[in-house]
Design an enzyme around this catalytic site. Structure first.
Site, mmCIF file in Angstrom:
data_model
loop_
_atom_site.group_PDB
_atom_site.id
_atom_site.type_symbol
_atom_site.label_atom_id
_atom_site.label_comp_id
_atom_site.label_asym_id
_atom_site.label_seq_id
_atom_site.Cartn_x
_atom_site.Cartn_y
_atom_site.Cartn_z
ATOM 1 N N ASP A 66 0.809 -1.217 0.000
ATOM 2 C CA ASP A 66 0.000 0.000 0.000
ATOM 3 C C ASP A 66 0.842 1.268 0.000
ATOM 4 O O ASP A 66 2.056 1.227 0.207
ATOM 5 C CB ASP A 66 -0.978 -0.014 1.197
ATOM 6 C CG ASP A 66 -0.323 -0.460 2.510
ATOM 7 O OD1 ASP A 66 0.920 -0.429 2.601
ATOM 8 O OD2 ASP A 66 -1.047 -0.835 3.438
ATOM 9 N N ASN A 135 -8.110 -2.440 13.871
ATOM 10 C CA ASN A 135 -9.490 -2.761 13.477
ATOM 11 C C ASN A 135 -9.545 -3.968 12.544
ATOM 12 O O ASN A 135 -10.563 -4.235 11.919
ATOM 13 C CB ASN A 135 -10.165 -1.550 12.811
ATOM 14 C CG ASN A 135 -9.442 -1.112 11.542
ATOM 15 O OD1 ASN A 135 -8.449 -1.709 11.140
ATOM 16 N ND2 ASN A 135 -9.942 -0.061 10.908
ATOM 17 N N HIS A 137 -7.656 -4.422 9.789
ATOM 18 C CA HIS A 137 -7.320 -4.229 8.371
ATOM 19 C C HIS A 137 -5.990 -4.894 8.034
ATOM 20 O O HIS A 137 -5.097 -5.015 8.879
ATOM 21 C CB HIS A 137 -7.333 -2.746 7.975
ATOM 22 C CG HIS A 137 -6.189 -1.910 8.457
ATOM 23 N ND1 HIS A 137 -6.345 -0.799 9.261
ATOM 24 C CD2 HIS A 137 -4.855 -1.978 8.218
ATOM 25 C CE1 HIS A 137 -5.175 -0.239 9.495
ATOM 26 N NE2 HIS A 137 -4.246 -0.944 8.873
ATOM 27 N N GLU A 142 -9.907 -1.777 4.802
ATOM 28 C CA GLU A 142 -10.642 -1.436 6.021
ATOM 29 C C GLU A 142 -11.863 -2.348 6.198
ATOM 30 O O GLU A 142 -12.299 -3.002 5.244
ATOM 31 C CB GLU A 142 -11.091 0.026 5.942
ATOM 32 C CG GLU A 142 -9.942 1.034 5.908
ATOM 33 C CD GLU A 142 -9.311 1.286 7.274
ATOM 34 O OE1 GLU A 142 -9.311 0.372 8.132
ATOM 35 O OE2 GLU A 142 -8.810 2.408 7.486
HETATM 36 C C1 GLP Z 1 -0.874 0.154 8.617
HETATM 37 C C2 GLP Z 1 -0.441 -0.460 7.281
HETATM 38 C C3 GLP Z 1 -0.510 -1.941 7.350
HETATM 39 C C4 GLP Z 1 0.129 -2.365 8.658
HETATM 40 C C5 GLP Z 1 -0.814 -2.032 9.770
HETATM 41 C C6 GLP Z 1 -0.229 -2.243 11.162
HETATM 42 O O1 GLP Z 1 -1.907 1.033 8.494
HETATM 43 N N1 GLP Z 1 -1.169 -0.015 6.147
HETATM 44 O O2 GLP Z 1 0.137 -2.516 6.222
HETATM 45 O O3 GLP Z 1 0.328 -3.748 8.655
HETATM 46 O O4 GLP Z 1 -1.360 -0.748 9.599
HETATM 47 O O5 GLP Z 1 0.716 -1.283 11.461
HETATM 48 P P1 GLP Z 1 1.693 -1.373 12.709
HETATM 49 O O6 GLP Z 1 2.626 -2.492 12.414
HETATM 50 O O7 GLP Z 1 2.401 -0.048 12.749
HETATM 51 O O8 GLP Z 1 0.853 -1.639 13.895
#
Ligand code: GLP
Length: 253
Positions: A66, A135, A137, A142
């Site tokens: 992403d 949440n 995702h 989402e």
């Molecule tokens: C972000 C990214 C995801 C990531 C997730 C968890 O928004 N788009 O690819 O895996 O949320 O992030 P974190 O590892 O900082 O908790």
């Protein structure tokens, strides 16, 4: 079954070793790369270990999940910058083999279609790394995203923007939208490692365990995948019953 490790450094050790094994057995492996805080110790360990072993990464191909809409690759908070900082600047990575969605593409819809197609032209993802949002995702898919979705533009939820505000300067505005590989793109990967660490991920992991497959909790779609491992530290596993936790660190196969 959840694979429980004592802490983030033992997870980094394990996932890094898994990556290294894959690259050794297939130097042109197609890696699905994730960003976020969870991945940082993993990439740091991988860089260290690959360097020690003088691993040849020149054939490695990667596709990131992403990117924020509006942030160009030079923006310090773009995922392109994250990947350079944590991975691409090391070990002689060949940038032309490492792909991210372009947050400044002129025609975003067209770009998304091309991005999914490009993954397929490269034979699909061999190994997909995933984190998970609080949440549920994955990528930026989402709650409510269709399971058959391909790469698309998404409006980020308030929850996700608040969670990710820690990566931005104090009064900076977290982008409202992003490009993400779709849930079907993720499910097409031949193997998936989802990693969740820290107590903030404990409630969503409990939700995953307690619920059937539902679009309201996007990562529950992984229950349908034939080759997925959920790798969790003790803090993130704190709300899971022991009966679904496997604590033996088996060799990576
Ligand atoms: C972000 C990214 C995801 C990531 C997730 C968890 O928004 N788009 O690819 O895996 O949320 O992030 P974190 O590892 O900082 O908790």
């Amino acid at each position: 079954m959840f694979h429980i490790f004592p802490d983030t450094s033992s997870i980094a050790e394990y996932v890094s070793a898994a990556l290294i094994d894959k690259i050794k057995s297939k130097p042109g492996v197609v890696l699905g790369a994730a960003t976020g805080g969870t991945m940082e110790p993993i990439y740091a360990r991988f860089v260290q270990q690959a360097h020690q072993e003088r691993l040849d990464l020149s054939q490695l191909i990667s596709f990131n999940l992403d990117e924020y809409v509006g942030l160009g690759a030079d923006h310090p908070k773009s995922y392109a910058a994250y990947m350079r900082e944590h991975l691409f600047n090391y070990l002689g990575f060949n940038e032309s083999r490492h792909h991210l969605p372009d947050g400044q593409a002129k025609n975003l819809e067209e770009h998304c279609v091309e991005y999914s197609a490009k993954v397929q032209q490269h034979g699909g993802i061999d190994l997909q790394l995933l984190g998970v949002g609080s949440n549920g995702h994955i990528g930026f898919n989402e709650p409510g995203t269709a399971f058959d979705s391909r790469c698309h533009v998404v409006q980020l939820s308030e929850r996700t923007r608040i969670d990710n505000s820690r990566f931005f300067a104090k009064n900076a505005i977290v982008p409202a939208s992003a490009i993400t590989m779709g849930l079907q793109d993720i499910m097409d990967a031949r193997e998936i490692l989802l990693i969740a660490t820290g107590e903030s991920k404990a409630p969503i992991l409990a939700e995953y365990y307690q619920n059937d497959i539902t679009e309201a909790i996007p990562f529950t779609v992984l229950k349908r995948h034939p080759n997925v491992k959920i790798i969790v530290d003790e803090a993130a596993a704190s709300l899971l019953p022991d009966s679904v936790c496997k604590r033996t660190i088996e060799a990576y196969v």
